[in-house]
Design a protein around this motif. Sequence first.
Motif, short mmCIF file in Angstrom:
data_model
loop_
_atom_site.label_atom_id
_atom_site.label_comp_id
_atom_site.label_asym_id
_atom_site.label_seq_id
_atom_site.Cartn_x
_atom_site.Cartn_y
_atom_site.Cartn_z
N GLY A 121 0.83 -1.19 0.00
CA GLY A 121 0.00 0.00 0.00
C GLY A 121 0.87 1.24 0.00
N VAL A 122 0.57 2.16 -0.92
CA VAL A 122 1.35 3.39 -1.06
C VAL A 122 0.40 4.58 -1.01
CG1 VAL A 122 2.90 4.71 -2.55
CG2 VAL A 122 3.07 2.23 -2.48
N SER A 123 0.68 5.52 -0.10
CA SER A 123 -0.14 6.73 -0.04
C SER A 123 0.70 8.00 -0.18
CB SER A 123 -0.91 6.77 1.28
OG SER A 123 0.00 6.92 2.36
N GLY A 124 1.99 7.86 0.01
CA GLY A 124 2.87 9.01 0.00
C GLY A 124 3.31 9.40 1.40
N SER A 125 2.70 8.82 2.42
CA SER A 125 3.11 9.10 3.80
C SER A 125 4.48 8.48 4.07
CB SER A 125 2.09 8.52 4.79
OG SER A 125 2.15 7.10 4.77
N LEU A 126 5.14 8.95 5.13
CA LEU A 126 6.45 8.36 5.47
C LEU A 126 6.32 6.88 5.77
CD1 LEU A 126 8.14 11.10 7.66
CD2 LEU A 126 8.80 10.36 5.39
N GLY A 127 5.23 6.49 6.43
CA GLY A 127 5.02 5.07 6.74
C GLY A 127 4.89 4.23 5.48
N SER A 128 4.18 4.76 4.48
CA SER A 128 4.01 3.98 3.26
C SER A 128 5.29 3.94 2.44
CB SER A 128 2.84 4.52 2.42
OG SER A 128 3.18 5.70 1.74
N VAL A 129 6.10 4.98 2.52
CA VAL A 129 7.39 4.99 1.82
C VAL A 129 8.32 3.95 2.45
CG1 VAL A 129 9.47 6.36 1.37
CG2 VAL A 129 7.21 7.33 0.94
N THR A 130 8.31 3.88 3.78
CA THR A 130 9.10 2.86 4.48
C THR A 130 8.63 1.47 4.09
OG1 THR A 130 9.42 4.38 6.33
CG2 THR A 130 9.85 2.06 6.77
N ALA A 131 7.31 1.28 4.01
CA ALA A 131 6.75 -0.02 3.60
C ALA A 131 7.12 -0.34 2.16
CB ALA A 131 5.23 -0.01 3.78
N LEU A 132 7.12 0.66 1.28
CA LEU A 132 7.48 0.45 -0.13
C LEU A 132 8.93 -0.01 -0.25
CD1 LEU A 132 6.90 0.65 -3.16
CD2 LEU A 132 7.40 3.10 -3.01
N ARG A 133 9.82 0.61 0.49
CA ARG A 133 11.23 0.18 0.46
C ARG A 133 11.38 -1.26 0.94
NH1 ARG A 133 14.77 4.33 -0.46
NH2 ARG A 133 13.96 6.44 -0.17
N ARG A 134 10.68 -1.60 2.01
CA ARG A 134 10.74 -2.96 2.55
C ARG A 134 10.13 -3.96 1.57
NH1 ARG A 134 11.40 -5.68 7.51
NH2 ARG A 134 11.47 -7.86 6.87
N ALA A 135 9.03 -3.57 0.93
CA ALA A 135 8.39 -4.46 -0.05
C ALA A 135 9.31 -4.73 -1.23
CB ALA A 135 7.08 -3.84 -0.53
N ALA A 136 10.03 -3.71 -1.68
CA ALA A 136 10.98 -3.90 -2.78
C ALA A 136 12.08 -4.88 -2.37
CB ALA A 136 11.58 -2.56 -3.20
N ALA A 137 12.56 -4.76 -1.15
CA ALA A 137 13.59 -5.69 -0.66
C ALA A 137 13.02 -7.11 -0.58
CB ALA A 137 14.09 -5.24 0.72
N GLU A 138 11.78 -7.26 -0.11
CA GLU A 138 11.14 -8.58 -0.05
C GLU A 138 10.97 -9.17 -1.44
OE1 GLU A 138 10.04 -10.69 2.45
OE2 GLU A 138 11.11 -9.34 3.81
N ALA A 139 10.55 -8.34 -2.40
CA ALA A 139 10.35 -8.82 -3.77
C ALA A 139 11.67 -9.30 -4.37
CB ALA A 139 9.72 -7.73 -4.62
N ARG A 140 12.75 -8.55 -4.12
CA ARG A 140 14.07 -8.97 -4.62
C ARG A 140 14.47 -10.31 -4.01
NH1 ARG A 140 15.20 -3.67 -3.51
NH2 ARG A 140 15.16 -2.39 -5.36
#
Length: 187
Positions: free
Chosen positions: A15-34
């Motif tokens: 989930g991405v909304s632009g908040s700092l929490g969602s940006v942190t989640a996006l970075r972690r999700a990218a690492a998980e996907a890799r």
Amino acid sequence: MSGDDASATARVVVGVSGSLGSVTALRRAAAEARTRGAELWPVLAWEPPGGELAARRSPAACLMVDEWQRLAGQRLVSVLDEVFGDDGPGLPMRALVVRGVPGPALVETASREHDILVVGAGRRGHRPRAFSGWVSRYCLTHAACPVLAVPPSPLETQLAAVHRRNAWRMRLDPRQLLREEPVPPGV
């Protein structure tokens, strides 16, 4: 499990909304996907201003739906550019803009048994806000797949403290932002 799910590419939905929490989640999700060799699916869920009921009641809202959808898409692209730059995340990605309430929209998108849903865990603190973390709680209780709730970045806590000080016009010593003890000279 259907044959479609067995042959489908593994997905990490975030989930991405632009908040700092969602940006942190996006970075972690990218690492998980890799790590998993999976596709990254960033999802921005949006609702018309005032909610769906207000949009159905207003004749002008019908004319604005396409514009709101376009703005949501621009916001998602902007967040992805901020996080990954021009080169992208370096893995297969399918970004989605979904009209709907964020929690249910994310759970519906991450509908496969082998998906992983990544969400920001919400704020921590002495007095959490009434709706803080409701999306992550919804996903944790309704998702059919594993859910990774990513805690907020320590930077988010520091920025919130700075914002409170600015709102109250309190003096701020920048050294207060450093959590580590200073190293004595000569060490």
